[in-house]
Design a protein around this motif. Structure first.
Motif, PDB file in Angstrom:
ATOM      1  N   LEU A 163      47.269   5.600  10.531  1.00 42.09           N
ATOM      2  CA  LEU A 163      45.741   5.646  10.110  1.00 42.09           C
ATOM      3  C   LEU A 163      45.600   4.532   8.951  1.00 42.09           C
ATOM      4  CD1 LEU A 163      45.441   9.425   9.573  1.00 42.09           C
ATOM      5  CD2 LEU A 163      44.568   7.922  11.121  1.00 42.09           C
ATOM      6  N   ALA A 164      46.765   4.329   8.192  1.00 42.21           N
ATOM      7  CA  ALA A 164      46.504   3.151   7.082  1.00 42.21           C
ATOM      8  C   ALA A 164      46.522   2.101   8.001  1.00 42.21           C
ATOM      9  CB  ALA A 164      47.575   3.278   6.265  1.00 42.21           C
ATOM     10  N   ARG A 165      47.081   1.469   8.759  1.00 46.05           N
ATOM     11  CA  ARG A 165      47.202   0.433   9.631  1.00 46.05           C
ATOM     12  C   ARG A 165      45.567   0.083  10.172  1.00 46.05           C
ATOM     13  NH1 ARG A 165      53.233   0.567  11.864  1.00 46.05           N
ATOM     14  NH2 ARG A 165      54.143  -0.141  10.006  1.00 46.05           N
ATOM     15  N   GLU A 166      45.161   1.314  10.588  1.00 43.73           N
ATOM     16  CA  GLU A 166      43.847   1.064  11.234  1.00 43.73           C
ATOM     17  C   GLU A 166      42.706   1.129   9.960  1.00 43.73           C
ATOM     18  OE1 GLU A 166      42.849   0.843  14.225  1.00 43.73           O
ATOM     19  OE2 GLU A 166      45.084   0.669  14.767  1.00 43.73           O
ATOM     20  N   ARG A 167      42.965   1.013   8.706  1.00 43.53           N
ATOM     21  CA  ARG A 167      42.194   1.034   7.611  1.00 43.53           C
ATOM     22  C   ARG A 167      41.102   2.389   7.633  1.00 43.53           C
ATOM     23  NH1 ARG A 167      39.794  -4.818   7.041  1.00 43.53           N
ATOM     24  NH2 ARG A 167      38.474  -3.379   5.358  1.00 43.53           N
ATOM     25  N   MET A 168      41.684   3.458   8.132  1.00 41.97           N
ATOM     26  CA  MET A 168      41.385   4.778   8.027  1.00 41.97           C
ATOM     27  C   MET A 168      41.773   5.454   6.830  1.00 41.97           C
ATOM     28  SD  MET A 168      41.526   5.786  12.070  1.00 41.97           S
ATOM     29  CE  MET A 168      40.784   4.782  13.337  1.00 41.97           C
ATOM     30  N   ILE A 169      40.871   6.171   6.010  1.00 37.44           N
ATOM     31  CA  ILE A 169      41.294   6.864   4.785  1.00 37.44           C
ATOM     32  C   ILE A 169      41.905   8.090   5.373  1.00 37.44           C
ATOM     33  CG2 ILE A 169      40.167   7.928   2.874  1.00 37.44           C
ATOM     34  CD1 ILE A 169      37.875   5.969   2.945  1.00 37.44           C
ATOM     35  N   VAL A 170      42.936   8.679   4.308  1.00 38.59           N
ATOM     36  CA  VAL A 170      43.686   9.823   4.972  1.00 38.59           C
ATOM     37  C   VAL A 170      43.113  10.945   3.770  1.00 38.59           C
ATOM     38  CG1 VAL A 170      46.003  11.217   4.771  1.00 38.59           C
ATOM     39  CG2 VAL A 170      45.615   8.696   5.914  1.00 38.59           C
ATOM     40  N   VAL A 171      42.597  11.902   4.499  1.00 35.84           N
ATOM     41  CA  VAL A 171      42.030  13.126   3.561  1.00 35.84           C
ATOM     42  C   VAL A 171      43.078  14.257   3.881  1.00 35.84           C
ATOM     43  CG1 VAL A 171      40.262  14.841   3.169  1.00 35.84           C
ATOM     44  CG2 VAL A 171      39.680  12.522   3.794  1.00 35.84           C
ATOM     45  N   SER A 172      43.805  14.870   2.685  1.00 35.71           N
ATOM     46  CA  SER A 172      44.687  15.790   2.898  1.00 35.71           C
ATOM     47  C   SER A 172      44.566  16.874   2.218  1.00 35.71           C
ATOM     48  CB  SER A 172      46.053  15.229   2.710  1.00 35.71           C
ATOM     49  OG  SER A 172      46.388  14.977   1.260  1.00 35.71           O
ATOM     50  N   GLY A 173      45.392  17.837   1.969  1.00 37.65           N
ATOM     51  CA  GLY A 173      45.193  19.185   1.322  1.00 37.65           C
ATOM     52  C   GLY A 173      45.718  18.761  -0.061  1.00 37.65           C
ATOM     53  N   GLY A 174      46.218  17.632  -0.484  1.00 37.71           N
ATOM     54  CA  GLY A 174      46.333  17.196  -1.792  1.00 37.71           C
ATOM     55  C   GLY A 174      47.950  17.688  -2.338  1.00 37.71           C
ATOM     56  N   GLY A 175      48.756  18.172  -1.468  1.00 39.86           N
ATOM     57  CA  GLY A 175      49.967  18.496  -1.798  1.00 39.86           C
ATOM     58  C   GLY A 175      50.935  16.976  -1.566  1.00 39.86           C
ATOM     59  N   GLY A 176      52.004  17.027  -2.338  1.00 39.36           N
ATOM     60  CA  GLY A 176      53.034  16.289  -2.285  1.00 39.36           C
ATOM     61  C   GLY A 176      54.366  16.423  -1.699  1.00 39.36           C
ATOM     62  N   VAL A 177      54.402  17.552  -0.999  1.00 35.42           N
ATOM     63  CA  VAL A 177      55.827  18.005  -0.364  1.00 35.42           C
ATOM     64  C   VAL A 177      55.548  18.139   1.253  1.00 35.42           C
ATOM     65  CG1 VAL A 177      56.633  19.012  -2.488  1.00 35.42           C
ATOM     66  CG2 VAL A 177      55.169  20.199  -0.939  1.00 35.42           C
ATOM     67  N   SER A 178      56.786  18.044   1.828  1.00 29.82           N
ATOM     68  CA  SER A 178      56.794  18.366   3.121  1.00 29.82           C
ATOM     69  C   SER A 178      56.145  17.286   4.086  1.00 29.82           C
ATOM     70  CB  SER A 178      56.686  19.881   3.421  1.00 29.82           C
ATOM     71  OG  SER A 178      56.845  20.144   4.763  1.00 29.82           O
ATOM     72  N   CYS A 179      55.304  17.902   4.900  1.00 31.60           N
ATOM     73  CA  CYS A 179      54.525  17.150   5.795  1.00 31.60           C
ATOM     74  C   CYS A 179      53.355  16.380   4.972  1.00 31.60           C
ATOM     75  CB  CYS A 179      53.879  17.787   7.069  1.00 31.60           C
ATOM     76  SG  CYS A 179      55.235  18.253   8.242  1.00 31.60           S
ATOM     77  N   MET A 180      52.969  17.211   4.200  1.00 30.18           N
ATOM     78  CA  MET A 180      51.675  16.638   3.607  1.00 30.18           C
ATOM     79  C   MET A 180      52.372  15.446   2.529  1.00 30.18           C
ATOM     80  SD  MET A 180      49.030  19.273   1.634  1.00 30.18           S
ATOM     81  CE  MET A 180      48.884  20.743   2.642  1.00 30.18           C
ATOM     82  N   GLY A 181      53.153  15.478   2.032  1.00 31.63           N
ATOM     83  CA  GLY A 181      53.769  14.412   1.223  1.00 31.63           C
ATOM     84  C   GLY A 181      54.309  13.379   1.980  1.00 31.63           C
ATOM     85  N   ALA A 182      54.939  13.601   3.172  1.00 33.75           N
ATOM     86  CA  ALA A 182      55.253  12.402   4.046  1.00 33.75           C
ATOM     87  C   ALA A 182      54.194  11.548   4.765  1.00 33.75           C
ATOM     88  CB  ALA A 182      56.125  12.947   5.123  1.00 33.75           C
ATOM     89  N   LEU A 183      53.170  12.343   4.881  1.00 31.19           N
ATOM     90  CA  LEU A 183      51.733  11.805   5.271  1.00 31.19           C
ATOM     91  C   LEU A 183      51.139  10.786   4.282  1.00 31.19           C
ATOM     92  CD1 LEU A 183      49.153  12.081   7.241  1.00 31.19           C
ATOM     93  CD2 LEU A 183      48.374  13.627   5.529  1.00 31.19           C
ATOM     94  N   VAL A 184      50.962  11.398   3.211  1.00 32.51           N
ATOM     95  CA  VAL A 184      50.198  10.331   2.147  1.00 32.51           C
ATOM     96  C   VAL A 184      51.221   9.322   1.651  1.00 32.51           C
ATOM     97  CG1 VAL A 184      48.576  12.254   1.537  1.00 32.51           C
ATOM     98  CG2 VAL A 184      50.799  12.329   0.243  1.00 32.51           C
ATOM     99  N   ARG A 185      52.530   9.540   1.335  1.00 34.30           N
ATOM    100  CA  ARG A 185      53.328   8.631   1.070  1.00 34.30           C
ATOM    101  C   ARG A 185      53.442   7.306   1.973  1.00 34.30           C
ATOM    102  NH1 ARG A 185      56.186  12.901  -0.717  1.00 34.30           N
ATOM    103  NH2 ARG A 185      57.434  12.871   1.181  1.00 34.30           N
ATOM    104  N   ALA A 186      53.414   7.801   3.364  1.00 36.72           N
ATOM    105  CA  ALA A 186      53.701   6.811   4.247  1.00 36.72           C
ATOM    106  C   ALA A 186      52.304   6.134   4.288  1.00 36.72           C
ATOM    107  CB  ALA A 186      53.704   7.372   5.893  1.00 36.72           C
TER     108      ALA A 186
END
Length: 185
Positions: A33-56
């Motif tokens: 998503l980042a490479r496509e310049r798309m903004i990632v909207v998430s549930g705001g958590g920093g652990v598990s899948c949520m954390g991996a998603l936003v850190r990446a």
């Protein structure tokens, strides 16, 4: 590629101790998503899948917007590195804000919370409250038994065919990205 805002809400697990392949999938989605310049909207958590998603996503130069409730800030270890972290007072407000910010929705394999989010956004699409795309990314077929059961409900007239077909299941991230590019165009 456009500079216009295009935000993708990703529903995924914040549970610890899950299959590492699912966590890796979340990271792959965030990077893509980042490479496509798309903004990632998430549930705001920093652990598990949520954390991996936003850190990446951020590691690949992307923008992240996290929406989390006051109650979950400590429980989920809020993603305080988010480009924007919105703290709401309730889950209903959280989901409404995630919905408001998003142009498309992606669902990764997850538990009850993820399923609840999937069914709510799918239901509102079926009711005509929005026409934004919905994609489930499920390389392992984890949700296959669920969708088979739902197909049975559709065949019995309990789910409208047009509502059922509004949700697309894809098996890999490159296919997801192609669909999102089309949706953005």
């Amino acid at each position: 590629m456009t500079d216009e805002r295009f935000a993708v809400c990703v529903y995924c697990s914040s549970s610890k101790g899950i299959d590492p392949a699912i966590v890796d999938l979340a990271a792959e989605v965030g990077t893509a998503l980042a490479r496509e310049r798309m903004i990632v909207v998430s549930g705001g958590g920093g652990v598990s899948c949520m954390g991996a998603l936003v850190r990446a996503a951020r590691a690949a130069g992307g923008r992240t917007e996290g929406i989390i409730t006051e109650f979950l800030v400590d429980l989920e270890v809020a993603d305080r590195e988010s480009d924007e972290l919105v703290v709401t007072s309730s889950m209903r407000e959280r989901k409404a804000e995630m919905d408001r910010r998003s142009d498309a929705f992606v669902i990764l394999p997850g538990g009850l919370g993820t399923l609840e989010e999937l069914f709510e956004i799918w239901t509102t699409r079926g009711l005509g409250e929005h026409n934004r795309p919905l994609y489930v990314v499920d390389p392992q077929g984890i949700f296959d038994p669920l969708f088979a059961a739902l197909q049975g409900l559709c065949e019995r007239g309990l789910i409208k065919p047009e509502a059922f077909s509004a949700l697309q299941v894809v098996r890999d991230v490159p296919t997801l990205i192609e669909l999102l590019r089309s949706a953005r165009a």
